[in-house]
Design a protein around this motif. Structure first.
Motif, PDB file in Angstrom:
ATOM      1  N   HIS A 146       1.028  -1.253   0.105  1.00  0.00           N
ATOM      2  CA  HIS A 146       0.035   0.124   0.077  1.00  0.00           C
ATOM      3  C   HIS A 146       0.755   1.224   0.094  1.00  0.00           C
ATOM      4  O   HIS A 146       0.569   2.239  -0.846  1.00  0.00           O
ATOM      5  CB  HIS A 146      -1.000  -0.042   1.055  1.00  0.00           C
ATOM      6  N   LYS A 147       1.802   1.155   0.740  1.00  0.00           N
ATOM      7  CA  LYS A 147       2.715   2.509   0.953  1.00  0.00           C
ATOM      8  C   LYS A 147       3.546   2.610  -0.539  1.00  0.00           C
ATOM      9  O   LYS A 147       3.713   3.707  -0.939  1.00  0.00           O
ATOM     10  CB  LYS A 147       3.883   2.210   2.021  1.00  0.00           C
ATOM     11  N   VAL A 148       4.021   1.828  -1.046  1.00  0.00           N
ATOM     12  CA  VAL A 148       4.647   1.578  -2.219  1.00  0.00           C
ATOM     13  C   VAL A 148       3.502   2.319  -3.685  1.00  0.00           C
ATOM     14  O   VAL A 148       4.015   3.115  -4.382  1.00  0.00           O
ATOM     15  CB  VAL A 148       5.084   0.296  -2.868  1.00  0.00           C
ATOM     16  N   PHE A 149       2.416   1.832  -3.356  1.00  0.00           N
ATOM     17  CA  PHE A 149       1.394   2.395  -4.425  1.00  0.00           C
ATOM     18  C   PHE A 149       1.125   3.765  -4.160  1.00  0.00           C
ATOM     19  O   PHE A 149       1.073   4.568  -5.142  1.00  0.00           O
ATOM     20  CB  PHE A 149       0.287   1.514  -4.469  1.00  0.00           C
ATOM     21  N   LYS A 150       0.946   4.069  -2.964  1.00  0.00           N
ATOM     22  CA  LYS A 150       0.962   5.446  -2.364  1.00  0.00           C
ATOM     23  C   LYS A 150       1.924   6.413  -2.919  1.00  0.00           C
ATOM     24  O   LYS A 150       1.508   7.595  -3.244  1.00  0.00           O
ATOM     25  CB  LYS A 150       0.653   5.661  -0.839  1.00  0.00           C
ATOM     26  N   GLU A 151       2.941   5.885  -2.999  1.00  0.00           N
ATOM     27  CA  GLU A 151       4.195   6.751  -3.417  1.00  0.00           C
ATOM     28  C   GLU A 151       4.152   7.046  -4.897  1.00  0.00           C
ATOM     29  O   GLU A 151       4.308   8.079  -5.637  1.00  0.00           O
ATOM     30  CB  GLU A 151       5.496   6.079  -3.320  1.00  0.00           C
ATOM     31  N   TYR A 152       3.372   5.958  -5.918  1.00  0.00           N
ATOM     32  CA  TYR A 152       3.245   6.122  -7.086  1.00  0.00           C
ATOM     33  C   TYR A 152       2.034   7.266  -7.404  1.00  0.00           C
ATOM     34  O   TYR A 152       2.504   8.222  -8.142  1.00  0.00           O
ATOM     35  CB  TYR A 152       2.981   4.758  -7.627  1.00  0.00           C
ATOM     36  N   GLU A 153       1.175   7.190  -6.533  1.00  0.00           N
ATOM     37  CA  GLU A 153       0.100   8.012  -6.841  1.00  0.00           C
ATOM     38  C   GLU A 153       0.730   9.507  -6.474  1.00  0.00           C
ATOM     39  O   GLU A 153       0.132  10.418  -7.108  1.00  0.00           O
ATOM     40  CB  GLU A 153      -1.095   7.765  -5.865  1.00  0.00           C
ATOM     41  N   ALA A 154       1.766   9.783  -5.444  1.00  0.00           N
ATOM     42  CA  ALA A 154       2.219  11.026  -5.273  1.00  0.00           C
ATOM     43  C   ALA A 154       3.092  11.383  -6.413  1.00  0.00           C
ATOM     44  O   ALA A 154       3.142  12.555  -6.973  1.00  0.00           O
ATOM     45  CB  ALA A 154       3.251  10.927  -4.002  1.00  0.00           C
TER      46      ALA A 154
END
Length: 515
Positions: A146-154
């Motif tokens: 989840h953290k990795v995908f949130k970074e992509y969204e950032a």
């Protein structure tokens, strides 16, 4: 010390040595042996100091660089040498803590630094293994996905060129990774040797074995040095990793130090390309390198607070185990470690150090990413000295304070310092100095008091007082580096007591043994 951790483990080099420093003939410079007057004095001859001096010399300023030891032999010489704006999983958190505009500015500052290196390497044909690479933060656990995908969204919100992938080309399964396009890796030493030569060609001066021991603000400011000579300067830049002007900036309470470890490995499997770092702990960092014409892999990670780790050789062993299980290990060509500083909010302190001293500048707190932020710091401070504006001035301002996350970090780190201070004072060693074998160090008791002893390979004992000369914490033995490290503020000392890294300025006191 364990030389291997299993029968299948590869042998470690006996002593730590950075490949970057071993790969090049680094010019030698003399000590300061006279009083001089310059436009800008830069304290520290790593990536920030040399780049700052280069930028100012190119603009016609008379510059002097002062370094306590050899140039490039601080943290700059012990990096993994990735030039990237991808500094782990940060951009989603930065948008939360500082807002979208400042998160974007952080990216742009580091991208400008990468472009600076790219341009100089191409323009001057600098042979430094500069290669364009995509940078990945990956996870092999479901919990971090989840953290990795949130970074992509950032990345998408901040317009950072990148992508999200489930699979990578690494020889083990990954759950997902965020990719930043068109980053780079290189060997920093030939690049910075070129800058040093250009500084001198432009009339600048570089001094080695010249420790700054005092500072008098004014116009000009005056730096006092260990040789008794002074440097008068219109501008002063502290680029010495830990700021030399420590008490005025209260950096011992606003910075904390971590060590991390690196292996240069000849592997069985071919490296797939790209630069990688794990989202999970313990950290794993990967990139390729050519050593004597042979492709090898730089494997890094295993960070911990300075002076607070387990037997430090175990960190090297953990990296070897990871490399062996993933790529296969034929040979460990080099091993080394590095020390990095973190600020309270994880954004470096760069710019005018004190509000009431307009000509004193600082650059520190790169959190393991100095190949980009070190150059960004030089670019910002050079602009400020030249009277030019920069969009990054407020972002990096050393006088800033963000209640969240700075207060929490301040409380946690200084509680840790208090714990280590008390624990060191209460510890009572039971070993005696004469029990030590050759190439062994330990905390011992001498006449009922705590001391540090190391017996070298010739059998001679070196005994020092273990009380750090900075603020009085008790140092501990670092087995793999053969140093005394302070668990409170990260000062490091040679086994003979000399200062290797600040904030301490004075050596450990010698302890004489009874005959």
């Amino acid at each position: 010390m364990n030389e291997t951790n299993s029968k299948s483990a590869a042998a470690f080099p006996q002593f730590p040595e950075s490949y970057w420093l071993a790969s090049a003939q680094i010019p030698a410079y003399s000590r300061l042996n006279e009083n001089i007057r310059v436009d800008a004095a830069i304290v520290g001859a790593g990536i920030t100091g040399l780049t700052t001096a280069y930028l100012l010399a190119m603009k016609g300023l008379k510059v002097a660089v002062l370094n306590a030891g050899r140039i490039l032999h601080g943290t700059t010489g012990y990096t993994t040498a990735k030039i990237t704006a991808q500094h782990d999983l940060i951009y989603d958190q930065y948008m939360t803590d500082f807002g979208e505009e400042k998160a974007r500015l952080y990216y742009e500052a580091n991208l400008d630094a990468l472009q600076f290196v790219r341009h100089l390497v191409k323009e001057h044909h600098i042979q430094c293994q500069f290669e364009e690479q995509d940078a990945f933060v990956y996870t092999d656990t479901d919990s971090s996905l989840h953290k990795v995908f949130k970074e992509y969204e950032a990345y998408e919100k901040l317009r950072i060129p990148g992508s999200y992938v489930e699979k990578t080309d690494l020889p083990f399964e990954t759950k997902g990774a965020v990719v930043m396009k068109n980053q780079a890796q290189y060997n920093p030493v030939p690049f910075l040797i070129h800058l040093a030569q250009e500084i001198v060609r432009k009339g600048g001066r570089i001094f080695e074995e010249t420790t700054v021991t005092g500072y008098e603000p004014g116009s000009p400011s005056v730096l006092k040095t260990s040789g008794g000579f002074t440097v008068s300067s219109s501008h002063v830049v502290s680029a010495s990793h830990f700021p030399f002007n420590n008490l005025h900036g209260m950096y011992f309470a606003r910075l904390y130090a971590e060590r991390s470890y690196v292996l240069a490995v000849k592997t069985d499997k071919r490296y797939p390309g790209g630069m990688y770092i794990s989202a999970d702990k313990p950290k794993r960092s990967l990139r390729s390198v050519l050593i004597n014409g042979e492709p090898m892999v730089i494997v890094g990670g295993e960070g911990h607070k300075t002076g607070q780790g387990i037997c430090t050789f175990q960190y090297y062993e953990a990296l070897e185990k990871f490399a062996r299980e993933t790529f296969g290990v034929k040979e460990i060509a080099y091993r080394w470690s590095a020390q990095d500083l973190y600020t309270l909010d994880t954004i470096p302190y760069i710019g005018q150090e004190l509000d009431d001293v307009p000509n004193l500048y600082v650059a520190t707190g790169y959190k393991k990413w100095g190949m980009s932020t070190g150059i960004a710091a030089a670019q910002l401070n050079a602009k400020l000295i030249l009277g030019e504006d920069s969009p990054y001035r407020d972002l990096f301002s050393p006088s800033r304070f963000h209640a969240n996350p700075s207060i929490k970090t301040f409380v946690v780190q200084n509680a840790n310092v208090a714990k280590e201070l008390i624990a060191g004072k209460l510890e009572f060693p039971t070993r005696e100095a004469d029990e030590l074998r050759e190439d062994e160090g330990a905390v011992v008791q001498v006449r009922g008091k705590r001391a540090g002893a190391y017996r070298d390979r010739e059998g001679s004992l070196h005994v020092v007082d273990t009380t750090c000369t900075h603020l009085g914490c008790e140092v501990d033995w670092n087995e793999s580096e053969r140093t005394w490290d302070c668990p409170c503020h990260g000062s490091r000392f040679a086994y003979t007591g000399e200062v290797i890294e600040g904030p301490a300025l004075k050596p450990l006191a010698k302890v004489e043994l009874d005959d």
